[in-house]
Design an enzyme around this catalytic site. Sequence first.
Site, PDB file in Angstrom:
ATOM      1  N   ARG B  53       0.653  -1.163   0.108  1.00 12.18           N
ATOM      2  CA  ARG B  53       0.002   0.040  -0.079  1.00 12.18           C
ATOM      3  C   ARG B  53       0.849   1.225  -0.031  1.00 12.18           C
ATOM      4  NH1 ARG B  53      -0.404  -4.932   1.170  1.00 12.18           N
ATOM      5  NH2 ARG B  53      -0.008  -4.487   3.480  1.00 12.18           N
ATOM      6  N   CYS B  87      -5.450  -2.963   8.265  1.00 14.77           N
ATOM      7  CA  CYS B  87      -4.320  -2.505   7.622  1.00 14.77           C
ATOM      8  C   CYS B  87      -4.600  -0.737   7.520  1.00 14.77           C
ATOM      9  CB  CYS B  87      -3.760  -3.004   6.186  1.00 14.77           C
ATOM     10  SG  CYS B  87      -2.760  -1.899   5.495  1.00 14.77           S
ATOM     11  N   THR B  89      -3.125   1.782   6.622  1.00 15.12           N
ATOM     12  CA  THR B  89      -2.571   2.278   5.161  1.00 15.12           C
ATOM     13  C   THR B  89      -3.493   2.186   4.056  1.00 15.12           C
ATOM     14  OG1 THR B  89      -0.136   1.795   5.713  1.00 15.12           O
ATOM     15  CG2 THR B  89      -0.543   2.899   3.562  1.00 15.12           C
ATOM     16  N   THR B 129       3.366   3.976   8.660  1.00 10.54           N
ATOM     17  CA  THR B 129       4.042   3.800   7.541  1.00 10.54           C
ATOM     18  C   THR B 129       4.400   5.313   6.889  1.00 10.54           C
ATOM     19  OG1 THR B 129       2.226   3.173   6.034  1.00 10.54           O
ATOM     20  CG2 THR B 129       3.277   1.614   6.867  1.00 10.54           C
ATOM     21  N   LYS B 169       7.442  -7.667   9.840  1.00 10.65           N
ATOM     22  CA  LYS B 169       6.849  -8.323   8.395  1.00 10.65           C
ATOM     23  C   LYS B 169       7.871  -9.448   8.071  1.00 10.65           C
ATOM     24  CE  LYS B 169       4.219  -4.816   6.179  1.00 10.65           C
ATOM     25  NZ  LYS B 169       2.680  -5.249   6.420  1.00 10.65           N
ATOM     26  N   CYS B 202       0.192   1.523  12.698  1.00  7.12           N
ATOM     27  CA  CYS B 202       0.226   0.276  11.766  1.00  7.12           C
ATOM     28  C   CYS B 202       0.239  -0.995  12.361  1.00  7.12           C
ATOM     29  CB  CYS B 202       1.797   0.356  11.125  1.00  7.12           C
ATOM     30  SG  CYS B 202       2.123  -0.844  10.032  1.00  7.12           S
TER      31      CYS B 202
END
Lengths: 241, 241
Positions: B53, B87, B89, B129, B169, B202
């Site tokens: 994203r 999420c 973003t 982010t 991640k 996030c």
Amino acid sequence: MEKHKFKTIGIIGGMGPAATADLMNKIIDMTEAAKDQDHIPMLVDSNTCIPDRTLAILEGGESPVPQMLRSAKRLEQAGADFLIVPCNTAHFFVPQLQKEVGIPFLNMPQETGKLLQQKGIKRAAVLATNGTCQSGLYEKVLTEAGIETLYPSPEQQKLVMSLIYDYIKKGITDPNKLPREGVVAMIKDLHARGAQALLLACTELPLAFSILDLYDDTCVDPTSVLACAAIQKAGATVRKK
Amino acid sequence: MEKHKFKTIGIIGGMGPAATADLMNKIIDMTEAAKDQDHIPMLVDSNTCIPDRTLAILEGGESPVPQMLRSAKRLEQAGADFLIVPCNTAHFFVPQLQKEVGIPFLNMPQETGKLLQQKGIKRAAVLATNGTCQSGLYEKVLTEAGIETLYPSPEQQKLVMSLIYDYIKKGITDPNKLPREGVVAMIKDLHARGAQALLLACTELPLAFSILDLYDDTCVDPTSVLACAAIQKAGATVRKK
């Protein structure tokens, strides 16, 4: 639209919901991946309309088959390539479902039997719901793999059922509130009877054993075995520890 | 076939997969329930085909909209009553998706803004982010709620991005491997600048803060806020702690 490099795993879940998220987490943790797009696509139906499996097997309760079939078809239609079921007891109904669904099931008890055979286990204790025990779900698979099945005593089995239904399924996860002494005595007894492996064959039990810090090398978690098999069947790589 | 007493939550997931399972766990943990059937039905598409994203918003990367829309329609067709997206973003694209989907989205930034307003917060730091920060996703909601938005310095923002992409991640969750000192200094600095709340906006950040044992009373996890709002929208009761 572009398809993913891996097959899509379909999960018939909600039996219980926490076990469903636990299986997803195990698949995610065990997949070799460095970014979101390296992970296996999953379609999940946490279908909490599915009636209790043990009640259906042992007491003539409502059959879970129609709701499980509804989930299976929904997942097939949405694009799942194969199906897994994070509930040991529900595997009693899987052969019936397989006849009506066009995509294959990856079978948790069968995958667990294969693993124990590879490990050279000769005698294993099955800790599970009354439904799983009395239906002989694991015993059948273990016998075919040349492994002798042990069960807890009737008193111990009451404790196992209580751990599942009175504690974990009710969300009681404080270690000080769980019946620790009884579980410790049961484990000791099963080892004394010759169990080389303790099959924690209800999705709530690995959680209970971890909370109590009693999950040792003799414990086998069929959910982890299934997660590992599903990663491989999807075409991904199991992460090295 | 009988429907559940609660509405079915549809989750557009896979951004990342661990955040998806985390949201499910939060919904399950926070729902007042004594057995499987008391839980809210959830349909989940962990769609790991969805492109990054932040790359799409800031660097002209492939748009996530077609894949997110595919998931939304799959979930709608499978029977979801409303949609949530674990999420932050990705919420940049939600208004665009809402136009093409027949069921409503419950919006994570909007629900978080409402909560901060109720708490009387006047100044909040957004940790997120680059895509979420630079798109002004939270700033817009906070401004409308009369709350001033603070951001980390450019150096601190690099650390936030690294925590998300280079650690969580990638599955690095050992507290000794995470960049603890830098995070501690950033938190101290943001508090010194007057932040009454740290929005961990996030889905990877609440996990990182928990691993580092830095999740305190000033931290707000939009995923928890969303879980709570989703339980109520589904018609269930949030469990008392």
